[in-house]
Structures are given as C-alpha cells and as structure tokens.
Scaffold this motif. Structure first.
Motif, PDB file in Angstrom:
ATOM      1  N   ASP A  58      56.782  32.815  18.089  1.00  0.00           N
ATOM      2  CA  ASP A  58      56.352  33.186  19.430  1.00  0.00           C
ATOM      3  C   ASP A  58      55.377  34.346  19.370  1.00  0.00           C
ATOM      4  O   ASP A  58      55.627  35.347  18.707  1.00  0.00           O
ATOM      5  N   GLU A  59      54.271  34.218  20.117  1.00  0.00           N
ATOM      6  CA  GLU A  59      53.220  35.219  20.066  1.00  0.00           C
ATOM      7  C   GLU A  59      53.449  36.374  21.037  1.00  0.00           C
ATOM      8  O   GLU A  59      53.150  37.528  20.718  1.00  0.00           O
ATOM      9  N   VAL A  60      53.928  36.070  22.235  1.00  0.00           N
ATOM     10  CA  VAL A  60      53.978  37.107  23.268  1.00  0.00           C
ATOM     11  C   VAL A  60      55.342  37.266  23.909  1.00  0.00           C
ATOM     12  O   VAL A  60      55.479  38.011  24.875  1.00  0.00           O
ATOM     13  N   GLY A  61      56.367  36.625  23.403  1.00  0.00           N
ATOM     14  CA  GLY A  61      57.707  36.800  23.944  1.00  0.00           C
ATOM     15  C   GLY A  61      58.187  35.627  24.766  1.00  0.00           C
ATOM     16  O   GLY A  61      57.405  34.819  25.265  1.00  0.00           O
ATOM     17  N   ASP A  62      59.493  35.534  24.932  1.00  0.00           N
ATOM     18  CA  ASP A  62      60.098  34.417  25.644  1.00  0.00           C
ATOM     19  C   ASP A  62      59.773  34.479  27.137  1.00  0.00           C
ATOM     20  O   ASP A  62      59.674  35.553  27.729  1.00  0.00           O
ATOM     21  N   VAL A  63      59.648  33.282  27.731  1.00  0.00           N
ATOM     22  CA  VAL A  63      59.266  33.174  29.135  1.00  0.00           C
ATOM     23  C   VAL A  63      60.526  33.147  29.998  1.00  0.00           C
ATOM     24  O   VAL A  63      60.983  32.100  30.459  1.00  0.00           O
ATOM     25  N   LYS A  64      61.100  34.319  30.194  1.00  0.00           N
ATOM     26  CA  LYS A  64      62.291  34.434  31.034  1.00  0.00           C
ATOM     27  C   LYS A  64      62.489  35.893  31.436  1.00  0.00           C
ATOM     28  O   LYS A  64      61.993  36.816  30.798  1.00  0.00           O
ATOM     29  N   GLU A  65      63.235  36.056  32.522  1.00  0.00           N
ATOM     30  CA  GLU A  65      63.745  37.356  32.928  1.00  0.00           C
ATOM     31  C   GLU A  65      65.261  37.340  32.708  1.00  0.00           C
ATOM     32  O   GLU A  65      65.890  36.284  32.730  1.00  0.00           O
ATOM     33  N   PHE A  66      65.837  38.522  32.520  1.00  0.00           N
ATOM     34  CA  PHE A  66      67.286  38.579  32.342  1.00  0.00           C
ATOM     35  C   PHE A  66      67.813  39.936  32.772  1.00  0.00           C
ATOM     36  O   PHE A  66      67.064  40.909  32.915  1.00  0.00           O
ATOM     37  N   PHE A  67      69.129  39.981  32.979  1.00  0.00           N
ATOM     38  CA  PHE A  67      69.803  41.253  33.229  1.00  0.00           C
ATOM     39  C   PHE A  67      71.140  41.220  32.509  1.00  0.00           C
ATOM     40  O   PHE A  67      71.953  40.318  32.731  1.00  0.00           O
ATOM     41  N   LEU A 100      59.548  39.219  31.868  1.00  0.00           N
ATOM     42  CA  LEU A 100      58.931  38.181  31.055  1.00  0.00           C
ATOM     43  C   LEU A 100      58.325  38.783  29.794  1.00  0.00           C
ATOM     44  O   LEU A 100      57.605  39.772  29.856  1.00  0.00           O
ATOM     45  N   GLY A 101      58.613  38.173  28.650  1.00  0.00           N
ATOM     46  CA  GLY A 101      58.038  38.619  27.389  1.00  0.00           C
ATOM     47  C   GLY A 101      58.763  39.761  26.719  1.00  0.00           C
ATOM     48  O   GLY A 101      58.398  40.153  25.612  1.00  0.00           O
ATOM     49  N   THR A 102      59.805  40.309  27.383  1.00  0.00           N
ATOM     50  CA  THR A 102      60.558  41.409  26.778  1.00  0.00           C
ATOM     51  C   THR A 102      61.237  40.962  25.494  1.00  0.00           C
ATOM     52  O   THR A 102      61.268  41.682  24.499  1.00  0.00           O
ATOM     53  N   GLU A 103      61.798  39.764  25.537  1.00  0.00           N
ATOM     54  CA  GLU A 103      62.621  39.278  24.426  1.00  0.00           C
ATOM     55  C   GLU A 103      61.830  38.314  23.553  1.00  0.00           C
ATOM     56  O   GLU A 103      61.123  37.436  24.057  1.00  0.00           O
ATOM     57  N   THR A 104      61.960  38.476  22.244  1.00  0.00           N
ATOM     58  CA  THR A 104      61.359  37.554  21.288  1.00  0.00           C
ATOM     59  C   THR A 104      62.446  37.116  20.316  1.00  0.00           C
ATOM     60  O   THR A 104      62.746  37.814  19.349  1.00  0.00           O
ATOM     61  N   LEU A 105      63.035  35.962  20.581  1.00  0.00           N
ATOM     62  CA  LEU A 105      64.150  35.495  19.760  1.00  0.00           C
ATOM     63  C   LEU A 105      63.677  34.844  18.471  1.00  0.00           C
ATOM     64  O   LEU A 105      64.433  34.742  17.512  1.00  0.00           O
ATOM     65  N   LEU A 161      72.591  37.472  33.136  1.00  0.00           N
ATOM     66  CA  LEU A 161      71.967  36.608  34.132  1.00  0.00           C
ATOM     67  C   LEU A 161      70.572  36.253  33.635  1.00  0.00           C
ATOM     68  O   LEU A 161      69.832  37.129  33.167  1.00  0.00           O
ATOM     69  N   LEU A 162      70.193  34.981  33.746  1.00  0.00           N
ATOM     70  CA  LEU A 162      68.915  34.516  33.204  1.00  0.00           C
ATOM     71  C   LEU A 162      68.137  33.712  34.243  1.00  0.00           C
ATOM     72  O   LEU A 162      68.709  32.894  34.976  1.00  0.00           O
ATOM     73  N   TYR A 163      66.825  33.938  34.275  1.00  0.00           N
ATOM     74  CA  TYR A 163      65.930  33.151  35.130  1.00  0.00           C
ATOM     75  C   TYR A 163      64.702  32.756  34.322  1.00  0.00           C
ATOM     76  O   TYR A 163      64.028  33.603  33.731  1.00  0.00           O
ATOM     77  N   TYR A 164      64.422  31.448  34.294  1.00  0.00           N
ATOM     78  CA  TYR A 164      63.239  30.903  33.639  1.00  0.00           C
ATOM     79  C   TYR A 164      62.324  30.349  34.724  1.00  0.00           C
ATOM     80  O   TYR A 164      62.679  29.372  35.391  1.00  0.00           O
ATOM     81  N   PRO A 165      61.147  30.934  34.951  1.00  0.00           N
ATOM     82  CA  PRO A 165      60.249  30.410  35.982  1.00  0.00           C
ATOM     83  C   PRO A 165      59.703  29.047  35.581  1.00  0.00           C
ATOM     84  O   PRO A 165      59.734  28.684  34.399  1.00  0.00           O
ATOM     85  N   PRO A 166      59.203  28.268  36.544  1.00  0.00           N
ATOM     86  CA  PRO A 166      58.605  26.967  36.193  1.00  0.00           C
ATOM     87  C   PRO A 166      57.486  27.158  35.178  1.00  0.00           C
ATOM     88  O   PRO A 166      56.714  28.111  35.264  1.00  0.00           O
ATOM     89  N   SER A 167      57.385  26.254  34.225  1.00  0.00           N
ATOM     90  CA  SER A 167      56.404  26.435  33.151  1.00  0.00           C
ATOM     91  C   SER A 167      54.983  26.286  33.644  1.00  0.00           C
ATOM     92  O   SER A 167      54.045  26.696  32.976  1.00  0.00           O
ATOM     93  N   THR A 168      54.775  25.715  34.824  1.00  0.00           N
ATOM     94  CA  THR A 168      53.430  25.555  35.367  1.00  0.00           C
ATOM     95  C   THR A 168      53.133  26.572  36.458  1.00  0.00           C
ATOM     96  O   THR A 168      52.138  26.468  37.148  1.00  0.00           O
ATOM     97  N   ALA A 169      54.025  27.568  36.594  1.00  0.00           N
ATOM     98  CA  ALA A 169      53.873  28.518  37.708  1.00  0.00           C
ATOM     99  C   ALA A 169      52.721  29.484  37.502  1.00  0.00           C
ATOM    100  O   ALA A 169      52.251  30.102  38.439  1.00  0.00           O
ATOM    101  N   SER A 170      52.263  29.651  36.287  1.00  0.00           N
ATOM    102  CA  SER A 170      51.242  30.663  36.017  1.00  0.00           C
ATOM    103  C   SER A 170      50.405  30.226  34.839  1.00  0.00           C
ATOM    104  O   SER A 170      50.839  29.471  33.979  1.00  0.00           O
ATOM    105  N   LEU A 214      53.037  29.807  24.745  1.00  0.00           N
ATOM    106  CA  LEU A 214      54.377  29.572  24.245  1.00  0.00           C
ATOM    107  C   LEU A 214      54.886  28.185  24.587  1.00  0.00           C
ATOM    108  O   LEU A 214      54.563  27.635  25.618  1.00  0.00           O
ATOM    109  N   SER A 215      55.696  27.614  23.723  1.00  0.00           N
ATOM    110  CA  SER A 215      56.394  26.380  24.033  1.00  0.00           C
ATOM    111  C   SER A 215      57.865  26.641  24.246  1.00  0.00           C
ATOM    112  O   SER A 215      58.581  25.786  24.730  1.00  0.00           O
ATOM    113  N   SER A 216      58.355  27.829  23.894  1.00  0.00           N
ATOM    114  CA  SER A 216      59.781  28.140  23.991  1.00  0.00           C
ATOM    115  C   SER A 216      60.047  29.128  25.101  1.00  0.00           C
ATOM    116  O   SER A 216      59.387  30.159  25.216  1.00  0.00           O
ATOM    117  N   ARG A 217      61.035  28.791  25.917  1.00  0.00           N
ATOM    118  CA  ARG A 217      61.513  29.746  26.897  1.00  0.00           C
ATOM    119  C   ARG A 217      62.476  30.722  26.234  1.00  0.00           C
ATOM    120  O   ARG A 217      62.575  31.873  26.630  1.00  0.00           O
TER     121      ARG A 217
END
Length: 345
Positions: A88-97, A78-83, A171-180, A188-191
């Motif tokens: 975006d202040e802290v990076g996109d809300v997703k994991e990827f491989f 999470l936050g590794t990528e900033t498209l 491969l991409l995973y976006y956690p629920p926006s209310t999970a944390s 952020l508003s953008s995944r």
C-alpha cells in the motif's frame, strides 16, 4: 467463495462448544456463530447506529481532538493505518475509532478516555456491548481450553475485564470506493491490507450492506479466498497471541478487505463493521512449543510459518511484550513523534 462453518450460539457451554470450534480454528482459524436470539445481536445494532452517527455527523476537528495515540486509543482518519506497507502506497481507505474497556458500576459505564460527543453520549450502550463481547469470548476460550484437555478457565482466567485491559473495541467505516478520486481511492486496491490480528480472539460484526470484500489466506495456501458471512452472525478468528500460546494449534490467518476498481460484487460499497479484539492480560507468558498448553510438538511446516511471523521458538515472552512489539512495528512514526502512522487492526 469460502463458506465458513456456522455454529449455533444457543448452548455456549464448554463441552458443547469444544468439538464445534476445534475443526475450524485448527485449519482456517475462522468460523461464524449465529447470534440470533443472543443479546449481542441487538446490542451490536445499537452500537452500529452510534457508529454511523459518529462517522457521518461528528466534525472532523472534533474527531482529530481524539486522534490515535501511543496507547492505541482514539480516531484514525483515511490513510492513517497501513496494514500492508509493502504493497500500500498511501494507507488503508477507512476511518476508525479505538476504545478501551469502560468501567462498570451498577449498570452504568464510565471511561477516562477522551471521546467525541456522539460516542460520549453512547457510553452506556457501548460499554454494555463491550461487556457482552468479553463474556462471549470467555465462553469461547473456555471451550478451547476443554478442547486441549486443560482446566476450563486456563485461558479465560487470563483475560480480565478491566479498564486496564488492552482489549480494544474498534468502530470502522469504509467509504464507497468510487466516492472520491483522491490518492486514497485511486492508488489502492485494499481497504484493509493483509494482516493477522494480535490478540487471542477477534469478534467481527458487519452490516448486511457492503459486507463483501473480506478475504483470507488459509495456512499453507497461496490463494486469497473471499469469505461469506451470513446475516445475524458474528465472525470469529484466532489472533497471534493465542496461536503462539498454543504452539500453532489454533491458526492466526492472514486476512484483508478489498475493493475492486469499480466496486465489483459489492466490494466497493459503503461498509461499516465493528471489531472486538480480545487480548490476554499483559503479564501472561506466551510460551511456544514446550507442551505447556497441551501441544507437545510443532511440525516443520508450522515452525516455518511461525518463524516467518517473527516467533522465536522457545522464547518466553509476555502478552504485553508481544503486543508492544507489534505496535512498535506498525505504529512506527507516531511512536517516534513523526508523521504517518501505521497501526494494528
């Protein structure tokens, strides 16, 4: 809601596909292909199963042993990528491989890329999927060549299936926006921030659950438009390399993945997707606006749009040089040995 054209995939011959692809890819740059009955659908479901296991079960330390590197391969947390770093202040809300293309011999697949255990166990399923994606893109590229009155293999012959290719399966995973309530969820508003893809074509596969949130900004439009992708379809879009190559004939369109603060319209639900980025061979010249690929003129509006992306009209640049520029611009600190990473989609 933008209804993307849906095209059947029963006949992938160039002459049948060409008149179906061109209207969409010269306007919005996006279309859907219905893949019911095509091996891609069943194989994508198998790879989704592997992906879900990886993101849910693989230990964080094992994921980080394979973290993303200068070669655009590996894991991003999470936050590794900033498209869209301007917004975006802290990076996109997703994991990827990200994975490169695997070697294939007698139906068995191998790779020298370091993979965590769950993905390593799924090498044959993932490799088969990569090859199906590549072959599918080859059919589309053949049709696009025909639409420009070129030799059928003009584009496809310059997209070689090889472990040396820079094509990427993600491969991409976006956690629920209310999970944390962490910074990633609250600021952020953008995944996935606004961006265009780098290569020739992108294939995007989504699960029905959490498939909302994708938006595009059509050329010459100022309004973001939600995109509806029907079940059993793969979303296809043009990347910058093909747009540059054809002098703006085929459109590489800005897109993003959003999630409202309360997950409105399902946009904030848990989301899985798989993207295949089809890249030209590194040495292929991407020549803009000289009629090389059947595009004789670029109008003023197209010139401005391409120049805004950093295209120098008349410049000779290879696909490898183009990709390197884009990765340098977005991998930034990682390539300097620093902290935060900004990378491609």
């Amino acid at each position: 809601m933008l209804e993307i054209p849906v095209i059947p995939s029963k006949d992938l011959s160039p002459n049948a596909l060409a008149p179906l692809l061109e209207p969409a890819l010269t306007t919005t740059g996006f279309l859907c292909l219905d893949i019911k009955g095509h091996p891609l659908l069943d194989q994508s479901n198998r790879v989704f199963g592997i992906s879900k296991r990886f993101f849910a079960e693989e230990k964080e330390e094992d994921k980080m042993q394979c973290r993303i590197g200068n070669d655009n391969r590996g894991y991003g947390k999470l936050g590794t990528e900033t498209l869209d770093p301007e917004k975006d202040e802290v990076g996109d809300v997703k994991e990827f491989f990200n994975m490169g293309l695997f070697n294939q011999s007698n139906g068995k697949y191998t790779t020298k890329q370091s993979l965590p255990s769950v993905l390593s166990e799924g090498v044959n399923e993932i490799g088969r999927f990569q090859e199906l994606c590549h072959d599918f893109c080859q059919s589309l590229l053949n049709a696009l060549a025909v639409s420009l009155s070129l030799d059928t293999s003009f584009f496809s012959s310059q997209h070689t299936y090889s472990s040396a290719s820079v094509s990427t399966l993600r491969l991409l995973y976006y956690p629920p926006s209310t999970a944390s309530s962490s910074a990633h969820e609250t600021k952020l508003s953008s995944r996935a921030g606004a961006h265009a893809d780098y290569g020739s074509l992108t294939l995007l596969f989504q699960t029905p659950s959490g498939s909302n949130g994708l938006e595009i900004l059509p050329p010459r439009s100022k309004e973001w438009t939600p995109v509806n992708v029907p079940p059993d379809c793969v979303l296809v879009n043009v990347g910058d390399a093909l747009e540059f190559w054809t002098g703006g004939k085929f459109k590489s369109t800005l897109h993003r993945v959003t999630a409202g603060p309360n997950g409105g319209d399902g946009a904030g639900a848990e989301r899985w997707s798989i993207a295949f980025f089809d890249q030209p061979d590194k040495e292929v010249p991407l020549v803009v606006g000289d009629g090389t690929v059947g595009v004789n003129e670029i109008d003023e509006a197209e010139k401005k749009r391409l120049e805004a992306k950093g295209v120098k009209l008349g410049e000779r640049i290879t696909a490898g040089e183009h990709l390197e520029r884009r990765l340098n611009a977005t991998y930034g600190e990682l390539r300097k040995g620093g902290g935060k990473v900004e990378i491609m989609t």
